[in-house]
Design a protein around this motif. Sequence first.
Motif, short mmCIF file in Angstrom:
data_model
loop_
_atom_site.label_atom_id
_atom_site.label_comp_id
_atom_site.label_asym_id
_atom_site.label_seq_id
_atom_site.Cartn_x
_atom_site.Cartn_y
_atom_site.Cartn_z
N ALA A 64 6.84 34.81 27.51
CA ALA A 64 5.51 34.22 27.68
C ALA A 64 4.56 35.27 28.25
O ALA A 64 4.08 35.15 29.37
CB ALA A 64 5.58 33.00 28.60
N PRO A 65 4.28 36.34 27.49
CA PRO A 65 3.50 37.46 28.03
C PRO A 65 2.05 37.08 28.35
O PRO A 65 1.42 36.33 27.61
CB PRO A 65 3.58 38.51 26.92
N VAL A 66 1.56 37.64 29.44
CA VAL A 66 0.15 37.53 29.81
C VAL A 66 -0.29 38.89 30.33
O VAL A 66 0.54 39.71 30.72
CB VAL A 66 -0.10 36.44 30.88
N ALA A 67 -1.59 39.12 30.34
CA ALA A 67 -2.09 40.46 30.68
C ALA A 67 -2.94 40.50 31.94
O ALA A 67 -3.36 41.58 32.36
CB ALA A 67 -2.92 41.01 29.51
N THR A 68 -3.19 39.34 32.56
CA THR A 68 -4.15 39.28 33.66
C THR A 68 -3.54 38.55 34.84
O THR A 68 -2.76 37.61 34.68
CB THR A 68 -5.42 38.55 33.21
N ARG A 69 -3.91 38.98 36.03
CA ARG A 69 -3.56 38.28 37.26
C ARG A 69 -4.84 37.72 37.87
O ARG A 69 -5.84 38.43 38.02
CB ARG A 69 -2.91 39.23 38.26
N VAL A 70 -4.80 36.44 38.20
CA VAL A 70 -5.95 35.77 38.80
C VAL A 70 -5.61 35.39 40.24
O VAL A 70 -4.55 34.82 40.50
CB VAL A 70 -6.35 34.51 38.00
N TRP A 71 -6.49 35.70 41.16
CA TRP A 71 -6.30 35.40 42.57
C TRP A 71 -7.19 34.21 42.94
O TRP A 71 -8.40 34.22 42.67
CB TRP A 71 -6.68 36.60 43.44
N ALA A 85 -10.65 36.87 42.44
CA ALA A 85 -10.52 38.15 41.74
C ALA A 85 -9.71 37.97 40.46
O ALA A 85 -8.90 37.05 40.34
CB ALA A 85 -9.85 39.19 42.63
N ARG A 86 -9.95 38.87 39.52
CA ARG A 86 -9.12 39.03 38.32
C ARG A 86 -8.80 40.51 38.19
O ARG A 86 -9.69 41.36 38.34
CB ARG A 86 -9.85 38.56 37.06
N ARG A 87 -7.54 40.79 37.86
CA ARG A 87 -7.12 42.18 37.72
C ARG A 87 -6.19 42.33 36.52
O ARG A 87 -5.39 41.43 36.24
CB ARG A 87 -6.39 42.65 38.99
N PRO A 88 -6.26 43.45 35.80
CA PRO A 88 -5.28 43.70 34.73
C PRO A 88 -3.88 43.76 35.31
O PRO A 88 -3.64 44.50 36.28
CB PRO A 88 -5.71 45.05 34.16
N SER A 89 -2.96 43.00 34.76
CA SER A 89 -1.58 43.00 35.26
C SER A 89 -0.66 42.47 34.17
O SER A 89 -0.17 41.35 34.24
CB SER A 89 -1.47 42.14 36.53
N PRO A 90 -0.40 43.27 33.13
CA PRO A 90 0.45 42.80 32.04
C PRO A 90 1.89 42.59 32.49
O PRO A 90 2.51 43.49 33.08
CB PRO A 90 0.36 43.93 31.01
N VAL A 91 2.43 41.42 32.25
CA VAL A 91 3.82 41.11 32.56
C VAL A 91 4.42 40.31 31.41
O VAL A 91 3.70 39.67 30.63
CB VAL A 91 3.96 40.31 33.87
N LEU A 189 -5.55 27.99 32.58
CA LEU A 189 -5.57 29.30 33.21
C LEU A 189 -4.21 30.00 33.05
O LEU A 189 -4.14 31.20 32.75
CB LEU A 189 -5.91 29.14 34.69
N LEU A 190 -3.12 29.25 33.20
CA LEU A 190 -1.79 29.85 33.13
C LEU A 190 -1.41 30.29 31.72
O LEU A 190 -0.49 31.08 31.55
CB LEU A 190 -0.74 28.87 33.67
N ARG A 191 -2.08 29.79 30.72
CA ARG A 191 -1.79 30.24 29.36
C ARG A 191 -2.36 31.62 29.08
O ARG A 191 -2.01 32.25 28.09
CB ARG A 191 -2.30 29.21 28.35
N GLU A 192 -3.23 32.09 29.99
CA GLU A 192 -3.82 33.41 29.79
C GLU A 192 -3.56 34.37 30.95
O GLU A 192 -3.86 35.56 30.85
CB GLU A 192 -5.33 33.30 29.59
N ALA A 193 -2.98 33.87 32.05
CA ALA A 193 -2.82 34.72 33.24
C ALA A 193 -1.68 34.18 34.11
O ALA A 193 -1.21 33.06 33.92
CB ALA A 193 -4.12 34.73 34.06
N TRP A 194 -1.25 35.01 35.04
CA TRP A 194 -0.41 34.51 36.13
C TRP A 194 -1.26 34.48 37.39
O TRP A 194 -2.22 35.23 37.52
CB TRP A 194 0.87 35.31 36.28
N VAL A 195 -0.95 33.57 38.28
CA VAL A 195 -1.88 33.20 39.34
C VAL A 195 -1.26 33.42 40.71
O VAL A 195 -0.09 33.08 40.94
CB VAL A 195 -2.29 31.72 39.19
N THR A 196 -2.03 34.01 41.62
CA THR A 196 -1.65 34.12 43.02
C THR A 196 -2.62 33.29 43.85
O THR A 196 -3.84 33.42 43.69
CB THR A 196 -1.70 35.58 43.50
#
Length: 385
Positions: A64-71, A85-91, A189-196
């Motif tokens: 389930a790859p995503v490219a962005t981390r959202v804080w 914040a949003r930051r590039p973080s491909p996982v 949001l989780l379909r496009e990023a992982w969230v902290t």
Amino acid sequence: MGVVGGSIAGCAVAVAGVRAGAEVTVYERSDGELRDRGLGIVIPPPLHEQTVAAGYLDAAMPTAPVATRVWLTRAPGERSAREIARRPSPVTPCNWGLLWQSLRASSTGARYHRGRPVTSVERTPAGGALVRTADGEETYGIVVGADGHGSLTRRVLAPDLRPSPATYAVWRGTLPVSASAEHRRPLRLLREAWVTIGFPGGHGIFYLIPRGGGAGPDARLLAYAIYATPPGRPPVEVGYVRQLADEHFPQEWAEIVARGEQTAMTCHPVTDLHAPSAAEPPFVLAGDAAGVTRPHTASGAVKALQDALCLEEALRTSASPADALRRYAPERTPEGARLVELGRRLGRAQVEQPPDWTAMDQGSVDAWCRATLAGTSSYLYADTD
């Protein structure tokens, strides 16, 4: 080659051994179905591509790859979420059970003994290694300790090594995406990023992982990990983490945590340790047997796969097994030490001495990331490396 432990690290090094031409025997103590473990893990996209190309992982294994981390944090005086914040973080998030299943399928050239725990590992006078079980004993030219936190193999190389505990714990949970269908904004949001989600004294991480047996975004699991200092020694009742989320998380995210026991929920203390050497012929350590890092690094499966790739290369290009292990040790030992220190640094910055998340914005999160990682790197903070 004998491999003590048959989960992620054990299956990965079994693949390495088979590909390098060794006769491999794996001893797994559990007689249960490891593929049923469904907690979430993440690996860097380049490592996923490398292990697929090398034949360790099946290209068809769901991810389930995503490219962005959202804080996010909870808006002061409200129960709504505020994005800071949003930051590039491909996982590349994976399902632990599906990852194990793929590695297990790729290691079919090895003998795999399920439900056969190893009782002792020791040196032989002739320079080999003896693996003893309740059913008997076998001697090998190489024994790989892939037996996790309490590794028997590690005790041969570092008998006095003990884990160092952190002051906090982590709660992990998963639940079907369908169980939170009404929470449309978090799921979108989780379909496009992982969230902290930051809160006083800790943080939570949320992401989607494949469920297996289905396709499409709704066939996934929502996975989370929440770090905080518990009121007593772990394990702590799940009611505590629900209370913590209700007090500090935005409402929709707190409601997700309240349902997290539907598939799985665990609480365990956070510890770390690092073996002084990752190999000493005829023994080699891989995965958590070589070093346990705090989960902030998201390096458990990463390190196991990298250990296996390194071992395969060393075995293929060395004149003898002993020479291979002498090449493996200086490459993997310092990396394990680096990851332990990185985990401690991230733990201090996110749990033990966190910032006031409610006062943070994009610029301050960027500065916080740079300060936290100064002098080292992490694939979770891609543009800070």
